[in-house]
Design a protein around this motif. Sequence first.
Motif, mmCIF file in Angstrom:
data_model
loop_
_atom_site.group_PDB
_atom_site.id
_atom_site.type_symbol
_atom_site.label_atom_id
_atom_site.label_comp_id
_atom_site.label_asym_id
_atom_site.label_seq_id
_atom_site.Cartn_x
_atom_site.Cartn_y
_atom_site.Cartn_z
ATOM 1 N N ALA A 2 0.817 -1.214 0.000
ATOM 2 C CA ALA A 2 0.000 0.000 0.000
ATOM 3 C C ALA A 2 0.848 1.260 0.000
ATOM 4 O O ALA A 2 0.464 2.270 -0.580
ATOM 5 C CB ALA A 2 -0.946 -0.010 1.192
ATOM 6 N N THR A 3 2.008 1.185 0.648
ATOM 7 C CA THR A 3 2.880 2.363 0.709
ATOM 8 C C THR A 3 3.583 2.611 -0.615
ATOM 9 O O THR A 3 4.040 3.717 -0.892
ATOM 10 C CB THR A 3 3.939 2.182 1.811
ATOM 11 N N LEU A 4 3.666 1.573 -1.465
ATOM 12 C CA LEU A 4 4.338 1.701 -2.755
ATOM 13 C C LEU A 4 3.402 2.148 -3.872
ATOM 14 O O LEU A 4 3.828 2.797 -4.825
ATOM 15 C CB LEU A 4 4.974 0.357 -3.151
ATOM 16 N N SER A 7 3.315 5.636 -5.493
ATOM 17 C CA SER A 7 4.493 6.022 -6.281
ATOM 18 C C SER A 7 4.490 5.411 -7.679
ATOM 19 O O SER A 7 5.313 5.780 -8.528
ATOM 20 C CB SER A 7 5.776 5.596 -5.556
ATOM 21 N N GLU A 27 -6.307 -2.909 1.705
ATOM 22 C CA GLU A 27 -5.506 -1.715 2.008
ATOM 23 C C GLU A 27 -4.817 -1.191 0.752
ATOM 24 O O GLU A 27 -4.726 0.026 0.545
ATOM 25 C CB GLU A 27 -4.460 -2.036 3.078
ATOM 26 N N ASP A 28 -4.341 -2.105 -0.070
ATOM 27 C CA ASP A 28 -3.690 -1.704 -1.320
ATOM 28 C C ASP A 28 -4.655 -0.929 -2.205
ATOM 29 O O ASP A 28 -4.322 0.122 -2.761
ATOM 30 C CB ASP A 28 -3.190 -2.934 -2.088
ATOM 31 N N ALA A 31 -5.297 2.662 -1.445
ATOM 32 C CA ALA A 31 -4.236 3.619 -1.769
ATOM 33 C C ALA A 31 -4.265 4.036 -3.233
ATOM 34 O O ALA A 31 -3.493 4.896 -3.665
ATOM 35 C CB ALA A 31 -2.867 3.005 -1.441
#
Length: 200
Positions: A2-4, A7, A27-28, A31
């Motif tokens: 999810a943090t990627l 970007s 979660e993914d 995002a």
Amino acid sequence: MATLIPSLTTAQIAGLSTATIQAFTTEDWGALSTAQAAALTSAQIAAIQSQDFVGISTLALSGFSTAGIGALNSTQISVLTTAQVQALTSAQVAAIETSDLAGLSTTQVRAFETADVAALSTNQLSALSSGQLTALSSTQVAALSTTQIAGLSSAQIGSLTTAQIVALSTAQVAAIETADLAGLSTAQMRAFETADVAAM
């Protein structure tokens, strides 16, 4: 992951395999931006796990292509929240396959914006069950075109509630096929305005 996701470029999103798409978590999907959602291919959208739709924001969902919406199956359609249904554009609603409309609950049907209801093709509208049709609010029924009304089956006309009948305009009533009027109950007939009866 999810943090990627934020970007990733739209080109990178479009290049993801369906296997990778299926590996996305709720979660993914949360995002995902609207621009990234718009980059998804029909095959990718069709590969989304049903349980993950809850993580897709309304903005991202509204970014799905009409071809992508058309690729959804009835199970995927059935898990959309009312907020997600309301977020669909008229073009997206019009792109839903008639066979997949069966997946809509009465609550989802009632969540359609009036413009979305008006955008339904006669084939889509005729595919709605009597239960789905009676779930339409008076405002939604009033938004139907005369062409849509004329395309309703006898069973669908016969399932209209008195409140829905009251909401019909004279032009809409005039569009009802004569043969379909025969199936109306006494209570339904009494719900018509005097001007409506004259237009039959």
